[in-house]
Enzyme design. Structure first.
Site, PDB file in Angstrom:
ATOM      1  N   TYR A   1     -72.512   0.819  30.812  1.00  9.09           N
ATOM      2  CA  TYR A   1     -73.064   0.577  29.486  1.00  9.09           C
ATOM      3  C   TYR A   1     -74.103   1.619  29.088  1.00  9.09           C
ATOM      4  O   TYR A   1     -74.267   1.921  27.898  1.00  9.09           O
ATOM      5  CB  TYR A   1     -73.623  -0.850  29.384  1.00  9.09           C
ATOM      6  CG  TYR A   1     -74.906  -1.112  30.112  1.00  9.09           C
ATOM      7  CD1 TYR A   1     -76.138  -0.940  29.488  1.00  9.09           C
ATOM      8  CD2 TYR A   1     -74.906  -1.550  31.440  1.00  9.09           C
ATOM      9  CE1 TYR A   1     -77.326  -1.177  30.142  1.00  9.09           C
ATOM     10  CE2 TYR A   1     -76.096  -1.797  32.101  1.00  9.09           C
ATOM     11  CZ  TYR A   1     -77.297  -1.607  31.455  1.00  9.09           C
ATOM     12  OH  TYR A   1     -78.475  -1.842  32.116  1.00  9.09           O
TER      13      TYR A   1
ATOM     14  N   CYS B   1     -87.603  -0.557  32.236  1.00  8.45           N
ATOM     15  CA  CYS B   1     -87.320  -1.130  30.921  1.00  8.45           C
ATOM     16  C   CYS B   1     -88.250  -0.599  29.845  1.00  8.45           C
ATOM     17  O   CYS B   1     -87.814  -0.134  28.796  1.00  8.45           O
ATOM     18  CB  CYS B   1     -87.400  -2.652  30.981  1.00  8.45           C
ATOM     19  SG  CYS B   1     -87.173  -3.451  29.376  1.00  8.45           S
TER      20      CYS B   1
ATOM     21  N   HIS C   1     -71.649 -20.032   6.145  1.00  7.46           N
ATOM     22  CA  HIS C   1     -70.741 -19.141   5.419  1.00  7.46           C
ATOM     23  C   HIS C   1     -71.494 -18.395   4.322  1.00  7.46           C
ATOM     24  O   HIS C   1     -72.363 -18.963   3.673  1.00  7.46           O
ATOM     25  CB  HIS C   1     -69.619 -19.985   4.801  1.00  7.46           C
ATOM     26  CG  HIS C   1     -68.600 -19.180   4.064  1.00  7.46           C
ATOM     27  ND1 HIS C   1     -67.652 -18.417   4.713  1.00  7.46           N
ATOM     28  CD2 HIS C   1     -68.387 -19.011   2.739  1.00  7.46           C
ATOM     29  CE1 HIS C   1     -66.888 -17.818   3.807  1.00  7.46           C
ATOM     30  NE2 HIS C   1     -67.321 -18.165   2.601  1.00  7.46           N
TER      31      HIS C   1
ATOM     32  N   GLU D   1     -69.476 -17.526  12.065  1.00  9.01           N
ATOM     33  CA  GLU D   1     -68.765 -18.766  11.759  1.00  9.01           C
ATOM     34  C   GLU D   1     -67.377 -18.789  12.404  1.00  9.01           C
ATOM     35  O   GLU D   1     -66.800 -19.849  12.629  1.00  9.01           O
ATOM     36  CB  GLU D   1     -68.641 -18.967  10.252  1.00  9.01           C
ATOM     37  CG  GLU D   1     -67.717 -18.002   9.533  1.00  9.01           C
ATOM     38  CD  GLU D   1     -67.652 -18.284   8.035  1.00  9.01           C
ATOM     39  OE1 GLU D   1     -67.195 -19.384   7.668  1.00  9.01           O
ATOM     40  OE2 GLU D   1     -68.059 -17.411   7.254  1.00  9.01           O
TER      41      GLU D   1
ATOM     42  N   LYS E   1     -84.788   2.836  24.461  1.00 11.43           N
ATOM     43  CA  LYS E   1     -83.361   2.870  24.093  1.00 11.43           C
ATOM     44  C   LYS E   1     -83.119   2.127  22.795  1.00 11.43           C
ATOM     45  O   LYS E   1     -82.376   2.585  21.922  1.00 11.43           O
ATOM     46  CB  LYS E   1     -82.536   2.271  25.237  1.00 11.43           C
ATOM     47  CG  LYS E   1     -81.012   2.276  25.043  1.00 11.43           C
ATOM     48  CD  LYS E   1     -80.484   1.040  24.353  1.00 11.43           C
ATOM     49  CE  LYS E   1     -80.807  -0.254  25.038  1.00 11.43           C
ATOM     50  NZ  LYS E   1     -80.050  -0.488  26.249  1.00 11.43           N
TER      51      LYS E   1
ATOM     52  N   GLU F   1     -73.838   3.544  25.625  1.00 14.31           N
ATOM     53  CA  GLU F   1     -74.911   3.431  24.632  1.00 14.31           C
ATOM     54  C   GLU F   1     -75.422   4.801  24.205  1.00 14.31           C
ATOM     55  O   GLU F   1     -75.612   5.060  23.010  1.00 14.31           O
ATOM     56  CB  GLU F   1     -76.049   2.583  25.202  1.00 14.31           C
ATOM     57  CG  GLU F   1     -75.694   1.108  25.329  1.00 14.31           C
ATOM     58  CD  GLU F   1     -76.772   0.279  25.996  1.00 14.31           C
ATOM     59  OE1 GLU F   1     -76.721  -0.945  25.856  1.00 14.31           O
ATOM     60  OE2 GLU F   1     -77.665   0.864  26.652  1.00 14.31           O
TER      61      GLU F   1
ATOM     62  N   CYS G   1     -84.739  -0.182  28.341  1.00 14.11           N
ATOM     63  CA  CYS G   1     -84.437  -1.050  27.196  1.00 14.11           C
ATOM     64  C   CYS G   1     -85.256  -0.744  25.948  1.00 14.11           C
ATOM     65  O   CYS G   1     -84.714  -0.658  24.846  1.00 14.11           O
ATOM     66  CB  CYS G   1     -84.675  -2.520  27.555  1.00 14.11           C
ATOM     67  SG  CYS G   1     -84.371  -2.975  29.259  1.00 14.11           S
TER      68      CYS G   1
END
Length: 461
Positions: free
Chosen positions: A179, A42, A450, A455, A50, A183, A47
């Site tokens: 993934y 990682c 909002h 939302e 990346k 990515e 991670c």
């Protein structure tokens, strides 16, 4: 004579360090054995670097979008210095390595540099030194692999090699449908590289919900990424030089078995899966079992079946995510050293995110798994597909797609799938709600903020 500890942790990645530090917090005498840089995949080749690259790509996207928001960039041609960024990124990672080392020192955890090899169920060897403990944790992680085809290893690299690139390739081939491949394809494309993505099936990200698969695939095609489905690279040649590669890929269509050639790639990155780091451990000296994919078999309490030996993280091949390994490591140490016999990680409803462009996130069951488990008649599925306000000023307006999967009359939320800008940040909060057993009514009872994209999740009908 063997040196004795309360807890031996094999592997200095996120899971191993988290477990070691938690054990030391309760007074355990702990040693951690690592043969590379602290922080594991990682921090060093996963991670963290990346996300630096994803941030960089996102800034490039913002520069492209700026004119639509009234910024006059005529005559301004920002250049991108890959080498400068790489050096800064590497320095940042090195600083993190030092922070890990300092924290382990503060916790009085002995760090042993080297590769651990089991002598028996209670003893490991590092070099010529023997170490024994009542409790031993295996957290040595996994590694990316390259298929055994002509030229693949000689001219291609894994995702680890991506972080070693000194220069940005103008044309890059990526093999893989998970993934990591997705990515890296998004990062390269946003930074201006020409990208071809070779996938073995008709779609990528096949374990994710269809809303995510289809959304990312559509956007990647619109962005100019070439996706070659049903493809298997069978040979790699370099028609250039060692310093200026011109890679030629022989590719076979899986359905028709027809073969074709794709030329002139400067880089080839393999992102076709990971395998457990078990070989150096000499597990044959123990009673530890491996599954048919070579990962260590462990139960929900991280027990391997050998008393006093535990395993967690990528080495087990389940929920191969850094935060899951950290959580499992801490839970294990709570059980072993803080008198909490029921402490274990609940592996249900663990959120995961794809740092694609735009991002996507998922928690709970995808639709196809929910249908298989509960039957479509017992589900109610809510969906919203809309244009995020961020894109309202742009000519290109990618669709955001949210899906809520609910079970039974109470409409308990058992799956939430987000595709669109900021999905990574939005998902974290909703992941808490779903972990707590939220229903659709709970979502509806939350007043919307909002104007936001999120939302839509509390106003969906």
């Amino acid at each position: 004579m063997a040196k004795t500890f309360d807890y031996l942790v094999l592997g200095g990645g996120s899971g191993g360090i988290a477990s070691a530090r938690r054990a030391a917090m309760y007074g355990a005498k702990v040693a951690l054995i690592e043969n590379a840089r602290l922080g594991g995949t990682c921090v060093n080749v996963g991670c963290v670097p990346k996300k630096v690259m994803w941030n960089t790509a996102s800034i490039a996207e913002s520069l492209h979008e700026a004119s639509s928001y009234g910024f006059d960039l005529k005559g301004v041609q920002p250049s991108f210095n890959w080498k400068l960024l790489k050096d800064k990124r590497d320095a940042y990672v090195k600083r993190l390595n030092g922070i890990y080392a300092n924290n382990l020192g503060k916790d009085e955890i002995q760090v042993i540099n080297g590769t651990a090899s089991f002598v028996d169920n209670n003893t490991v060897k590092v070099g010529e030194e023997l170490y024994t403990a009542k409790h031993i944790l295996i957290a040595t992680g996994s590694r990316a692999w390259i298929p055994d085809i002509p030229g693949a290893k000689e001219f291609g690299v894994t995702s680890d090699g991506f972080f070693e690139l000194e220069h940005q390739p103008k044309k890059v081939a990526i093999a893989g449908a998970g993934y990591i491949a997705v990515e890296l394809a998004g990062i390269f494309n946003a930074l201006g590289s020409q990208v071809t993505l070779f996938i073995r099936q008709s779609e990528f990200l096949r374990t994710f919900d269809s809303s995510i698969r289809e959304g990312i695939m559509e956007e990647y095609k619109n962005a100019g990424i070439e996706i070659v489905p049903l493809s298997a690279i069978t040979e790699v040649k370099n028609l250039g030089t060692a310093t200026e590669k011109k890679l030629s890929l022989t590719v076979t269509n899986k359905d028709t078995l027809q073969t074709f050639v794709k030329n002139d790639y400067e880089s080839l990155i393999w992102a076709v899966g990971r395998e457990a780091n078990t070989e150096p451990l000499n597990l044959k000296a123990t009673g530890i079992k491996l599954n048919d994919k070579g990962f260590i078999t462990a139960d929900e309490y991280q027990n391997t079946g050998v008393p006093g030996v535990y395993a967690l993280g990528d080495i087990c091949g389940i929920e191969m995510l850094t935060p899951a390994a950290i959580a499992a490591g801490r839970k294990l140490s709570e059980r072993l050293f803080n008198n909490k016999p029921d402490s274990k990680l609940d592996y249900d409803n663990i959120p995961s995110v794809i740092f694609s462009h735009p991002t996507a996130g998922s928690v709970g069951l995808p639709e196809h798994e929910a249908v298989a488990k509960y039957g479509r008649e017992n589900l109610k599925i809510y969906q919203s597909k809309f244009v995020n306000m961020h894109y309202s000023m742009l000519d290109h307006k990618p669709k955001t797609h949210y899906k809520i999967i609910c079970l039974g009359k109470e409409e308990k939320v058992i799956g939430l799938h987000l595709f669109g800008k900021a999905s990574d940040e939005i998902l974290q909060g909703f992941g808490v709600a779903i972990k707590m057993g939220a229903t659709k009514a709970d979502f509806d009872n939350c007043v919307a903020i909002h104007p936001t994209a999120a939302e839509e999740l509390v106003t969906m009908r």
